[in-house]
Design a protein around this motif. Structure first.
Motif, PDB file in Angstrom:
ATOM      1  N   VAL A   8       1.190  -4.538   3.255  1.00 31.11           N
ATOM      2  CA  VAL A   8       2.283  -3.787   3.861  1.00 31.11           C
ATOM      3  C   VAL A   8       2.020  -2.285   3.717  1.00 31.11           C
ATOM      4  CG1 VAL A   8       4.762  -3.281   3.771  1.00 31.11           C
ATOM      5  CG2 VAL A   8       3.948  -5.634   3.479  1.00 31.11           C
ATOM      6  N   TYR A   9       1.643  -1.860   2.517  1.00 29.97           N
ATOM      7  CA  TYR A   9       1.363  -0.436   2.307  1.00 29.97           C
ATOM      8  C   TYR A   9       0.180   0.031   3.148  1.00 29.97           C
ATOM      9  CZ  TYR A   9       4.670   0.044  -1.522  1.00 29.97           C
ATOM     10  OH  TYR A   9       5.821   0.094  -2.263  1.00 29.97           O
ATOM     11  N   LEU A  12       1.359   0.492   6.660  1.00 27.53           N
ATOM     12  CA  LEU A  12       2.228   1.667   6.794  1.00 27.53           C
ATOM     13  C   LEU A  12       1.481   2.984   6.597  1.00 27.53           C
ATOM     14  CD1 LEU A  12       5.350   0.407   4.834  1.00 27.53           C
ATOM     15  CD2 LEU A  12       5.103   0.631   7.316  1.00 27.53           C
ATOM     16  N   ARG A  17       0.686   3.459  13.436  1.00 24.60           N
ATOM     17  CA  ARG A  17       1.416   2.219  13.159  1.00 24.60           C
ATOM     18  C   ARG A  17       2.866   2.506  12.781  1.00 24.60           C
ATOM     19  NH1 ARG A  17      -3.910   0.372  11.335  1.00 24.60           N
ATOM     20  NH2 ARG A  17      -3.548   0.995   9.184  1.00 24.60           N
ATOM     21  N   ARG A  18       3.103   3.601  12.056  1.00 24.40           N
ATOM     22  CA  ARG A  18       4.490   3.972  11.743  1.00 24.40           C
ATOM     23  C   ARG A  18       5.253   4.337  13.017  1.00 24.40           C
ATOM     24  NH1 ARG A  18       1.787   6.739   7.644  1.00 24.40           N
ATOM     25  NH2 ARG A  18       2.311   8.752   8.564  1.00 24.40           N
ATOM     26  N   LEU A  21       6.271   1.158  14.718  1.00 27.10           N
ATOM     27  CA  LEU A  21       7.457   0.582  14.075  1.00 27.10           C
ATOM     28  C   LEU A  21       8.715   1.363  14.441  1.00 27.10           C
ATOM     29  CD1 LEU A  21       6.032  -0.281  10.543  1.00 27.10           C
ATOM     30  CD2 LEU A  21       6.476  -1.841  12.460  1.00 27.10           C
ATOM     31  N   LEU A  59      -0.255  -4.758  11.963  1.00 25.94           N
ATOM     32  CA  LEU A  59       1.172  -4.862  11.648  1.00 25.94           C
ATOM     33  C   LEU A  59       1.617  -6.329  11.588  1.00 25.94           C
ATOM     34  CD1 LEU A  59       2.507  -1.930  13.849  1.00 25.94           C
ATOM     35  CD2 LEU A  59       2.491  -2.032  11.342  1.00 25.94           C
ATOM     36  N   LEU A  64       4.948  -7.276   9.413  1.00 27.51           N
ATOM     37  CA  LEU A  64       5.936  -6.290   9.840  1.00 27.51           C
ATOM     38  C   LEU A  64       6.383  -6.472  11.288  1.00 27.51           C
ATOM     39  CD1 LEU A  64       4.384  -3.231   8.036  1.00 27.51           C
ATOM     40  CD2 LEU A  64       6.570  -4.331   7.510  1.00 27.51           C
ATOM     41  N   THR A  80      11.652  -6.850   9.269  1.00 27.33           N
ATOM     42  CA  THR A  80      11.813  -5.979   8.101  1.00 27.33           C
ATOM     43  C   THR A  80      11.773  -6.731   6.773  1.00 27.33           C
ATOM     44  OG1 THR A  80      14.224  -6.124   8.270  1.00 27.33           O
ATOM     45  CG2 THR A  80      13.153  -4.267   9.397  1.00 27.33           C
ATOM     46  N   LEU A  83       9.554  -5.279   4.030  1.00 26.43           N
ATOM     47  CA  LEU A  83      10.086  -4.026   3.483  1.00 26.43           C
ATOM     48  C   LEU A  83      11.242  -4.301   2.530  1.00 26.43           C
ATOM     49  CD1 LEU A  83      10.070  -1.891   6.746  1.00 26.43           C
ATOM     50  CD2 LEU A  83       8.411  -1.839   4.876  1.00 26.43           C
TER      51      LEU A  83
END
Length: 100
Positions: A8-9, A12, A17-18, A21, A59, A64, A80, A83
């Protein structure tokens, strides 16, 4: 599929990719073509569809996003849960006090 926190980290860590999202947060269930268009017009991301597709694969592997096929279209949806598991791991509603 079991996804590690590190996955996940790592997903991100990339700016594009952010942004993907962020776009799925604003408008969930987009196709690759829609995502590419929004990234180009709203964020001036000039990556190819192949590059964006690779970001979507990362992702998805991190849990995600989930995809849904409908005919020849593939729709991408934000998930989510990974997260939430991170925040539940380290954030608590009340701090605990330790006594010496």
């Amino acid at each position: 599929m079991v996804v590690g926190v590190g996955d996940v980290y790592q997903a991100l860590a990339d700016h594009t990719r952010r942004l993907i999202l962020d776009e799925l947060t604003e408008r969930d269930g987009q196709t690759l073509f829609e995502i590419c268009g929004r990234l180009a017009t709203r964020h001036r991301v000039g990556s190819s569809r192949q590059a964006i597709s690779q970001h979507l694969d990362v992702l998805e592997a991190a849990g995600l996003i989930v995809t849904r096929r409908q005919g020849r279209y593939k729709f991408h949806h934000l998930d989510t849960r990974p997260l939430r598991s991170i925040t539940e791991r380290w954030l608590r509603s009340e701090p605990t006090e330790e006594t010496p």
